[in-house]
Design a protein around this motif. Structure first.
Motif, PDB file in Angstrom:
ATOM      1  N   THR A 113       0.862  -1.197   0.000  1.00 30.63           N
ATOM      2  CA  THR A 113       0.000   0.000   0.000  1.00 30.63           C
ATOM      3  C   THR A 113       0.897   1.245   0.000  1.00 30.63           C
ATOM      4  OG1 THR A 113      -0.026   0.222   2.408  1.00 30.63           O
ATOM      5  CG2 THR A 113      -1.814  -1.077   1.443  1.00 30.63           C
ATOM      6  N   GLY A 114       0.285   2.387  -0.293  1.00 25.35           N
ATOM      7  CA  GLY A 114       1.005   3.661  -0.200  1.00 25.35           C
ATOM      8  C   GLY A 114       1.339   3.961   1.257  1.00 25.35           C
ATOM      9  N   TYR A 115       0.456   3.568   2.132  1.00 30.74           N
ATOM     10  CA  TYR A 115       0.684   3.763   3.574  1.00 30.74           C
ATOM     11  C   TYR A 115       2.000   3.087   3.966  1.00 30.74           C
ATOM     12  CZ  TYR A 115      -0.126   3.408   8.606  1.00 30.74           C
ATOM     13  OH  TYR A 115      -0.005   3.484   9.964  1.00 30.74           O
ATOM     14  N   GLN A 116       2.160   1.843   3.506  1.00 32.44           N
ATOM     15  CA  GLN A 116       3.388   1.114   3.851  1.00 32.44           C
ATOM     16  C   GLN A 116       4.624   1.704   3.164  1.00 32.44           C
ATOM     17  OE1 GLN A 116       1.048  -2.428   3.060  1.00 32.44           O
ATOM     18  NE2 GLN A 116       2.425  -3.531   4.395  1.00 32.44           N
ATOM     19  N   VAL A 210       8.889  13.545  -1.831  1.00 31.49           N
ATOM     20  CA  VAL A 210       7.569  14.135  -2.124  1.00 31.49           C
ATOM     21  C   VAL A 210       6.553  13.012  -2.314  1.00 31.49           C
ATOM     22  CG1 VAL A 210       6.232  15.645  -3.631  1.00 31.49           C
ATOM     23  CG2 VAL A 210       8.640  16.139  -3.242  1.00 31.49           C
ATOM     24  N   ASP A 211       5.484  13.101  -1.559  1.00 33.14           N
ATOM     25  CA  ASP A 211       4.371  12.161  -1.696  1.00 33.14           C
ATOM     26  C   ASP A 211       3.416  12.746  -2.744  1.00 33.14           C
ATOM     27  OD1 ASP A 211       1.892  10.888  -1.418  1.00 33.14           O
ATOM     28  OD2 ASP A 211       2.183  10.495   0.716  1.00 33.14           O
ATOM     29  N   GLU A 212       3.332  12.070  -3.877  1.00 29.61           N
ATOM     30  CA  GLU A 212       2.494  12.576  -4.982  1.00 29.61           C
ATOM     31  C   GLU A 212       1.203  11.748  -5.113  1.00 29.61           C
ATOM     32  OE1 GLU A 212       3.086  15.298  -6.790  1.00 29.61           O
ATOM     33  OE2 GLU A 212       5.235  15.524  -7.198  1.00 29.61           O
ATOM     34  N   ALA A 213       0.698  11.256  -3.965  1.00 27.35           N
ATOM     35  CA  ALA A 213      -0.486  10.386  -3.992  1.00 27.35           C
ATOM     36  C   ALA A 213      -1.644  10.997  -4.776  1.00 27.35           C
ATOM     37  CB  ALA A 213      -0.929  10.071  -2.558  1.00 27.35           C
ATOM     38  N   HIS A 214      -1.900  12.291  -4.562  1.00 31.44           N
ATOM     39  CA  HIS A 214      -3.092  12.903  -5.166  1.00 31.44           C
ATOM     40  C   HIS A 214      -2.790  13.672  -6.453  1.00 31.44           C
ATOM     41  CE1 HIS A 214      -5.849  11.869  -1.920  1.00 31.44           C
ATOM     42  NE2 HIS A 214      -4.769  11.950  -1.155  1.00 31.44           N
ATOM     43  N   SER A 215      -1.584  13.558  -6.952  1.00 31.78           N
ATOM     44  CA  SER A 215      -1.250  14.301  -8.172  1.00 31.78           C
ATOM     45  C   SER A 215      -0.804  13.377  -9.297  1.00 31.78           C
ATOM     46  CB  SER A 215      -0.158  15.327  -7.871  1.00 31.78           C
ATOM     47  OG  SER A 215       0.724  14.844  -6.883  1.00 31.78           O
ATOM     48  N   GLY A 241       4.225   7.167  -3.987  1.00 31.29           N
ATOM     49  CA  GLY A 241       2.903   7.223  -4.623  1.00 31.29           C
ATOM     50  C   GLY A 241       2.075   6.020  -4.245  1.00 31.29           C
ATOM     51  N   THR A 242       0.870   6.018  -4.756  1.00 30.45           N
ATOM     52  CA  THR A 242      -0.069   4.940  -4.453  1.00 30.45           C
ATOM     53  C   THR A 242      -0.752   4.478  -5.726  1.00 30.45           C
ATOM     54  OG1 THR A 242      -2.104   4.413  -3.268  1.00 30.45           O
ATOM     55  CG2 THR A 242      -1.834   6.700  -3.899  1.00 30.45           C
ATOM     56  N   PHE A 243      -1.189   3.216  -5.722  1.00 30.75           N
ATOM     57  CA  PHE A 243      -2.024   2.726  -6.836  1.00 30.75           C
ATOM     58  C   PHE A 243      -3.503   2.909  -6.512  1.00 30.75           C
ATOM     59  CE2 PHE A 243       1.424  -0.757  -7.658  1.00 30.75           C
ATOM     60  CZ  PHE A 243       2.255   0.203  -8.208  1.00 30.75           C
ATOM     61  N   SER A 244      -3.815   3.415  -5.295  1.00 35.29           N
ATOM     62  CA  SER A 244      -5.215   3.446  -4.867  1.00 35.29           C
ATOM     63  C   SER A 244      -5.950   4.700  -5.310  1.00 35.29           C
ATOM     64  CB  SER A 244      -5.305   3.299  -3.335  1.00 35.29           C
ATOM     65  OG  SER A 244      -4.845   4.475  -2.701  1.00 35.29           O
ATOM     66  N   LYS A 245      -5.282   5.544  -6.108  1.00 34.86           N
ATOM     67  CA  LYS A 245      -5.971   6.750  -6.566  1.00 34.86           C
ATOM     68  C   LYS A 245      -6.005   6.723  -8.107  1.00 34.86           C
ATOM     69  CE  LYS A 245      -4.613   8.548  -2.148  1.00 34.86           C
ATOM     70  NZ  LYS A 245      -5.600   7.805  -1.377  1.00 34.86           N
ATOM     71  N   SER A 246      -5.186   7.527  -8.786  1.00 35.62           N
ATOM     72  CA  SER A 246      -5.288   7.561 -10.262  1.00 35.62           C
ATOM     73  C   SER A 246      -5.073   6.208 -10.925  1.00 35.62           C
ATOM     74  CB  SER A 246      -4.279   8.552 -10.838  1.00 35.62           C
ATOM     75  OG  SER A 246      -4.715   9.860 -10.617  1.00 35.62           O
TER      76      SER A 246
HETATM   77  C1  LIG Z   1      -0.940  11.747   0.825  1.00 35.54           C
HETATM   78  C2  LIG Z   1      -1.204  10.290   0.976  1.00 35.54           C
HETATM   79  N1  LIG Z   1      -0.174   9.449   1.105  1.00 35.54           N
HETATM   80  C3  LIG Z   1      -0.355   8.119   1.223  1.00 35.54           C
HETATM   81  C4  LIG Z   1      -1.613   7.571   1.233  1.00 35.54           C
HETATM   82  C5  LIG Z   1      -1.783   6.090   1.440  1.00 35.54           C
HETATM   83  O1  LIG Z   1      -2.128   5.467   0.272  1.00 35.54           O
HETATM   84  P1  LIG Z   1      -2.757   3.989   0.258  1.00 35.54           P
HETATM   85  O2  LIG Z   1      -4.226   4.150   0.137  1.00 35.54           O
HETATM   86  O3  LIG Z   1      -2.152   3.353  -0.939  1.00 35.54           O
HETATM   87  O4  LIG Z   1      -2.347   3.304   1.510  1.00 35.54           O
HETATM   88  C6  LIG Z   1      -2.713   8.405   1.087  1.00 35.54           C
HETATM   89  C7  LIG Z   1      -4.069   7.815   1.084  1.00 35.54           C
HETATM   90  O5  LIG Z   1      -5.049   8.348   1.472  1.00 35.54           O
HETATM   91  C8  LIG Z   1      -2.520   9.802   0.969  1.00 35.54           C
HETATM   92  O6  LIG Z   1      -3.547  10.636   0.861  1.00 35.54           O
END
Ligand SMILES: Cc1ncc(COP(=O)(O)O)c(C=O)c1O
Length: 400
Positions: A113-116, A210-215, A241-246
């Protein structure tokens, strides 16, 4: 015996008081059926989705679904193991190759996950005697990554370049420093002044993450994010980054050009001590990432949607989180949690789903209705969304 749950009593009471008003619980909605990236059946009613992170609408892409089905059939439902043992399949390598190509970077590491990814990278690279300097409004996964590591944590005021520079100047010049920023901050949908922040960080000898999760997928010419849009991607040391968004599935990653980056695979505990993503998931992610490389038309349409919705909501009299649209997230500020929940419910009754966000996830104790647009929302749907906001807003008394 001390009841370890007693610490949750204030939250339990707040929740009970809210539900006693008769409002539907905003935190337990069930999507009975999902018809497309923008429409689902909720409470038996066809509902426009304006509260997902499906920015590029990839969840129902035909190629993405076909790749997932094929991998499920050929490689089975799961890996049952860690990336460093039996959990690296051809698909994981292909997914990392797609990421390297997408970002034009030398190294890519896929997490479950992006969290991890935040947890692992931050806690592993910033250790005892080092400093993590982070925006006070950082995502929980960034804070948790800091907690898990042994570094000193220094927070600075949200998006304030001067505050960052001041904090950096107070730190011992020889100490290891990691500045952690986000491209888009997900609560208000505002963008970081990365160009300036990266400059002051580099001048102070800090590495930058840089966390680009939402971009990712949306912002920047190639969808690489805010660092690309502001011309500093080559100066950033790590992108999370994450695969859980775009990307439209689940998973997380870090990309980097650091020559020693590959050692992370052996020392990063949230990578080593957990099972890897299922083959179907990495196949959908790799296919989606490759398609996002050619997503410029979708990006343009999403920007258009974002501008129309932002202007429309402002013209209706709603208070928004940003003066101008800066991302695909538009936050509508509510006067308090009770009226926020009433407005959320009124919108749901109109057939519109948005996210209700409240403290402690939100900055400055705000209650927000967070709208996140999708490249698959048609212009007609955006018009319909505005009509529904107007009717619900008048009914609840948020607008006149
Ligand atoms: C800025 C940011 N980083 C990381 C994450 C975690 O992503 P994931 O859903 O893949 O665990 C999120 C998810 O909400 C997020 O908003």
């Amino acid at each position: 015996m001390t009841d370890l749950f007693s610490k949750f009593d204030p939250l339990i009471q707040q929740r009970e008081a809210l539900l006693a008003t008769g409002v539907t619980d905003p935190f337990s909605l069930v999507m009975e059926k999902v018809l497309s990236p923008t429409v689902a059946i909720c409470n038996g009613r066809e509902t426009i989705l304006l509260g997902t992170y499906n920015y590029m609408g990839m969840t129902f892409d035909e190629d993405v679904i076909a790749a997932g089905k094929d991998a499920l059939a050929k490689f089975g439902s799961g890996t049952t193991g860690s990336r460093v043992l039996n959990g690296t399949y051809q698909g994981h390598k292909e997914c990392e190759d797609a990421l390297k190509e997408f970002y034009a970077m030398d190294h890519a590491m896929v997490f479950s996950t992006g969290y991890q990814a935040n947890l692992g990278i931050i806690s592993t690279i910033a250790g005892k005697g080092d400093y993590v300097i982070l925006d006070i409004d950082s995502h929980a996964s960034i804070y948790d990554g800091c907690k898990m590591g042994d570094a000193e944590i220094v927070a600075f005021r949200h998006n304030d370049v001067e505050a960052l520079e001041k904090r950096l100047k107070r730190l011992p010049p020889e100490a290891g420093k990691l500045v952690v920023l986000e491209g888009v901050y997900s609560m208000l949908g505002d963008v970081a002044p990365l160009q300036e922040m990266v400059r002051v960080s580099k001048e102070a000898g800090a590495m930058v993450l840089v966390d680009e999760a939402h971009s990712m997928g949306f912002i920047g010419e190639h969808g690489r994010g805010v660092a690309e849009a502001q011309g500093v991607i080559d100066d950033v040391d790590f992108i999370i980054g994450t695969f859980s968004k775009s990307v439209g599935t689940v998973g997380g990653f870090c990309v980097s050009n650091h020559p020693k980056f590959e050692i992370m695979r052996l020392v990063c505990r949230p990578y080593v001590f957990t099972a890897s993503l299922p083959p179907s998931v990495v196949a959908t992610a790799a296919t989606s990432i490759r398609k996002l490389m050619h997503g410029s038309n979708k990006r343009a349409h999403l920007w258009e949607n974002s501008k129309v919705l932002h202007k429309g909501l402002r013209d209706l009299g709603f208070t928004l989180g940003t003066d101008e649209p800066q991302s695909a997230i538009i936050a509508v500020i509510m006067p308090d949690l009770e009226r926020g929940a009433m407005m959320w419910e009124a919108l749901l009754e109109e057939g519109l789903y948005v996210n209700l966000a409240r403290p402690p996830a939100t900055p400055a104790n705000m209650t927000l209705l967070r709208c996140s647009l999708c490249a698959e929302h048609s212009s007609e749907q955006v018009g319909e969304i505005l009509d529904r906001f107007e009717r619900a807003g008048k009914r609840v008394g948020i607008i006149g």
